[in-house]
Enzyme design. Structure first.
Site, PDB file in Angstrom:
ATOM      1  N   ASN A 127      17.999  18.264  -2.404  1.00  0.00           N
ATOM      2  CA  ASN A 127      18.289  19.703  -2.347  1.00  0.00           C
ATOM      3  C   ASN A 127      17.569  20.357  -1.165  1.00  0.00           C
ATOM      4  O   ASN A 127      16.431  20.014  -0.852  1.00  0.00           O
ATOM      5  CB  ASN A 127      17.988  20.404  -3.676  1.00  0.00           C
ATOM      6  CG  ASN A 127      16.574  20.239  -4.170  1.00  0.00           C
ATOM      7  OD1 ASN A 127      15.918  19.249  -3.869  1.00  0.00           O
ATOM      8  ND2 ASN A 127      16.100  21.200  -4.933  1.00  0.00           N
TER       9      ASN A 127
ATOM     10  N   GLU B 166      16.753  24.088   0.190  1.00  0.00           N
ATOM     11  CA  GLU B 166      16.790  25.504  -0.183  1.00  0.00           C
ATOM     12  C   GLU B 166      16.652  26.404   1.046  1.00  0.00           C
ATOM     13  O   GLU B 166      16.410  25.944   2.160  1.00  0.00           O
ATOM     14  CB  GLU B 166      15.689  25.774  -1.222  1.00  0.00           C
ATOM     15  CG  GLU B 166      15.958  25.020  -2.510  1.00  0.00           C
ATOM     16  CD  GLU B 166      14.994  25.348  -3.635  1.00  0.00           C
ATOM     17  OE1 GLU B 166      13.983  26.043  -3.398  1.00  0.00           O
ATOM     18  OE2 GLU B 166      15.255  24.916  -4.772  1.00  0.00           O
TER      19      GLU B 166
ATOM     20  N   CYS C 184      22.643  21.860  -3.160  1.00  0.00           N
ATOM     21  CA  CYS C 184      22.161  20.854  -4.115  1.00  0.00           C
ATOM     22  C   CYS C 184      22.162  19.459  -3.488  1.00  0.00           C
ATOM     23  O   CYS C 184      22.956  19.169  -2.578  1.00  0.00           O
ATOM     24  CB  CYS C 184      23.067  20.800  -5.335  1.00  0.00           C
ATOM     25  SG  CYS C 184      23.064  22.273  -6.334  1.00  0.00           S
TER      26      CYS C 184
ATOM     27  N   GLU D 100      23.305  16.681  -4.700  1.00  0.00           N
ATOM     28  CA  GLU D 100      24.564  15.946  -4.867  1.00  0.00           C
ATOM     29  C   GLU D 100      25.533  16.249  -3.738  1.00  0.00           C
ATOM     30  O   GLU D 100      26.177  15.364  -3.172  1.00  0.00           O
ATOM     31  CB  GLU D 100      25.234  16.321  -6.191  1.00  0.00           C
ATOM     32  CG  GLU D 100      24.464  15.944  -7.430  1.00  0.00           C
ATOM     33  CD  GLU D 100      23.520  17.045  -7.907  1.00  0.00           C
ATOM     34  OE1 GLU D 100      22.869  17.697  -7.061  1.00  0.00           O
ATOM     35  OE2 GLU D 100      23.425  17.249  -9.126  1.00  0.00           O
TER      36      GLU D 100
ATOM     37  N   CYS E 110      25.303  20.623 -11.285  1.00  0.00           N
ATOM     38  CA  CYS E 110      25.749  21.991 -11.550  1.00  0.00           C
ATOM     39  C   CYS E 110      27.275  22.062 -11.438  1.00  0.00           C
ATOM     40  O   CYS E 110      27.924  21.113 -10.981  1.00  0.00           O
ATOM     41  CB  CYS E 110      25.093  22.959 -10.567  1.00  0.00           C
ATOM     42  SG  CYS E 110      25.845  22.948  -8.927  1.00  0.00           S
TER      43      CYS E 110
ATOM     44  N   CYS F 239      28.765  21.346  -7.959  1.00  0.00           N
ATOM     45  CA  CYS F 239      28.710  19.922  -7.598  1.00  0.00           C
ATOM     46  C   CYS F 239      29.749  19.129  -8.385  1.00  0.00           C
ATOM     47  O   CYS F 239      30.355  18.188  -7.868  1.00  0.00           O
ATOM     48  CB  CYS F 239      27.311  19.362  -7.828  1.00  0.00           C
ATOM     49  SG  CYS F 239      26.115  19.987  -6.631  1.00  0.00           S
TER      50      CYS F 239
HETATM   51  N1  THU Z   1      19.793  21.452  -7.920  1.00  0.00           N
HETATM   52  C1  THU Z   1      20.318  20.311  -7.410  1.00  0.00           C
HETATM   53  O1  THU Z   1      20.050  19.934  -6.269  1.00  0.00           O
HETATM   54  N2  THU Z   1      21.143  19.592  -8.199  1.00  0.00           N
HETATM   55  C2  THU Z   1      21.401  19.864  -9.504  1.00  0.00           C
HETATM   56  O2  THU Z   1      22.117  19.120 -10.146  1.00  0.00           O
HETATM   57  C3  THU Z   1      20.818  21.046 -10.131  1.00  0.00           C
HETATM   58  C4  THU Z   1      20.101  21.972  -9.224  1.00  0.00           C
HETATM   59  C5  THU Z   1      18.852  22.200  -7.086  1.00  0.00           C
HETATM   60  C6  THU Z   1      19.322  23.521  -6.563  1.00  0.00           C
HETATM   61  C7  THU Z   1      18.013  24.227  -6.335  1.00  0.00           C
HETATM   62  O3  THU Z   1      17.490  23.817  -5.079  1.00  0.00           O
HETATM   63  C8  THU Z   1      17.100  23.685  -7.411  1.00  0.00           C
HETATM   64  O4  THU Z   1      17.697  22.470  -7.852  1.00  0.00           O
HETATM   65  C9  THU Z   1      16.907  24.612  -8.592  1.00  0.00           C
HETATM   66  O5  THU Z   1      18.117  25.017  -9.112  1.00  0.00           O
END
Ligand code: THU
Length: 166
Positions: free
Chosen positions: A62, A64, A73, A75, A112, A115
């Site tokens: 991930n 940000e 994310c 994925e 999520c 994704c």
């Molecule tokens: N996140 C992911 O990378 N994948 C997921 O399946 C769930 C959430 C990340 C997004 C964000 O950077 C952090 O987790 C918190 O939501």
């Protein structure tokens, strides 16, 4: 009125030792991907690894951003990276794991909604299902064979096709 029931199937494994070799190897790569996570805002690090039909494994984590929605994310980072380098190679599986800075993730990290939609598009594009393996730091590991088990009633390309009005 009719009630339609949809059945989904989720494999559950007590620990990593009960997994098959391919799943375990992919999860190990997802674990390695955690080191590339940039998550100063959520402090929740997610790692993903994509296994391609040609045997290559592509990692993602991930990423940000101070403008929160601009982040992505793990994925999608992994899948988009894989598809941009190998557009004609099928994705066989994706493994996902996560580590939070201030608590232990005790249940599998599930993708999520956005994704899931991207995994669905990838399945549709390649006309082949993707195995999804999900793990936390502790607890059981879950796996599904195909996004239909995580995203029933998915919106896909055929819904965009025009049909003649009667
Ligand atoms: N996140 C992911 O990378 N994948 C997921 O399946 C769930 C959430 C990340 C997004 C964000 O950077 C952090 O987790 C918190 O939501």
């Amino acid at each position: 009125m009719n009630i339609r029931k949809i059945q989904i199937q989720i494999e559950e494994y007590d620990d990593a030792g009960s997994l098959g070799k391919a799943d375990l190897s992919l999860l190990t790569h997802a674990q390695k991907a955690l080191s590339g996570s940039y998550a100063p805002y959520s402090e929740f690090h997610v790692g993903a690894a994509v296994l391609l039909e040609n045997g290559k494994i592509i990692q993602g984590s991930n990423q940000e951003n101070a403008a929160y929605p601009s982040g992505l994310c793990a994925e999608r980072v992994a899948i988009f990276h894989a598809q941009s380098i190998y557009p004609d190679v099928k994705v066989k599986a994706i493994a996902i794991t996560a580590e939070a800075e201030h608590f232990i993730t005790k249940s599998p990290v599930t993708p999520c909604g956005a994704c899931r939609q991207v995994i669905a598009e990838t399945e549709n594009r390649q006309n082949g299902k993707i195995r999804i393996i999900m793990k936390g730091q502790e607890g059981i590991i879950q796996a599904v064979n195909g996004i239909e088990h995580l995203l029933p009633l998915v919106f896909q390309e055929e819904k965009l096709k025009k049909s003649k009005r009667s």
